[in-house]
Design a protein around this motif. Structure first.
Motif, short mmCIF file in Angstrom:
data_model
loop_
_atom_site.label_atom_id
_atom_site.label_comp_id
_atom_site.label_asym_id
_atom_site.label_seq_id
_atom_site.Cartn_x
_atom_site.Cartn_y
_atom_site.Cartn_z
N ASP A 114 47.51 136.57 -12.12
CA ASP A 114 47.59 138.03 -12.02
C ASP A 114 47.68 138.67 -13.39
N GLY A 153 49.00 143.26 -7.62
CA GLY A 153 48.66 142.35 -6.53
C GLY A 153 47.74 143.00 -5.51
N SER A 164 44.37 144.80 -7.51
CA SER A 164 43.29 143.91 -7.96
C SER A 164 42.28 143.67 -6.84
#
Length: 169
Positions: free
Chosen positions: A3, A48, A51
């Motif tokens: 991430d 999270g 994206s």
């Protein structure tokens, strides 16, 4: 870790465009930096989910626009309040003794200045200053004693009554 890597890539690929956009929206470079920084901070917190968004850059532009609008509204409200209340009163010029005292205070170590300000401007007892600064009571007493002695040496012509009678702000 993945991430963070994908966010870093997103940031590197969009930061310049976002700054240009923020400047266009805000009309001020510093304001644009603040807006874009806040937008990227929000993007990182939601990375999270973001994206996976089909257009994360569009989401970022929307956040910058909304932040700019919020700031413009706040500024407008302040202007309305100020226009209703009138200009602030003119501050009197500082007294000569006040200027001399401020100049002398600037020559003291920060710890002594802080202790003197808390003790004499906020009427805080030594014990409370010790708690706030997280040092022993004896250290605060030392700071006050040394600070007063140094001020007396720096301001030999000013009497204590004159200093207390004058506003230092």
């Amino acid at each position: 870790m993945r991430d963070a890597q994908s966010f870093d890539e997103f940031y590197r690929s969009t930061a310049r465009r976002m700054m240009r956009y923020g400047y266009a929206v805000a009309g001020d470079h510093t304001e644009a930096q603040d807006l874009v920084q806040e937008a990227f901070t929000r993007a990182w917190r939601q990375w999270g989910r973001l994206s996976e968004h089909p257009a994360p850059e569009a989401w970022l532009r929307l956040v910058v626009s909304r932040l700019a609008n919020d700031r413009w509204r706040r500024l407008h409200r302040w202007r309305v309040v100020l226009s209703r209340s009138g200009p602030p009163p003119t501050a009197p010029a500082p007294s000569e003794n006040g200027v001399l005292l401020v100049r002398a205070l600037r020559q003291l170590p920060a710890t002594q200045r802080q202790a003197l300000a808390l003790h004499y401007l906020f009427d805080m007892p030594v014990e409370e200053i010790a708690r706030e600064t997280d040092v022993p009571v004896g250290t605060v007493k030392s700071w006050l004693s040394r600070g007063r002695a140094r001020l007396a040496a720096l301001l030999p012509d000013l009497r204590t009554e004159e200093l207390e009678a004058n506003d230092v702000s």
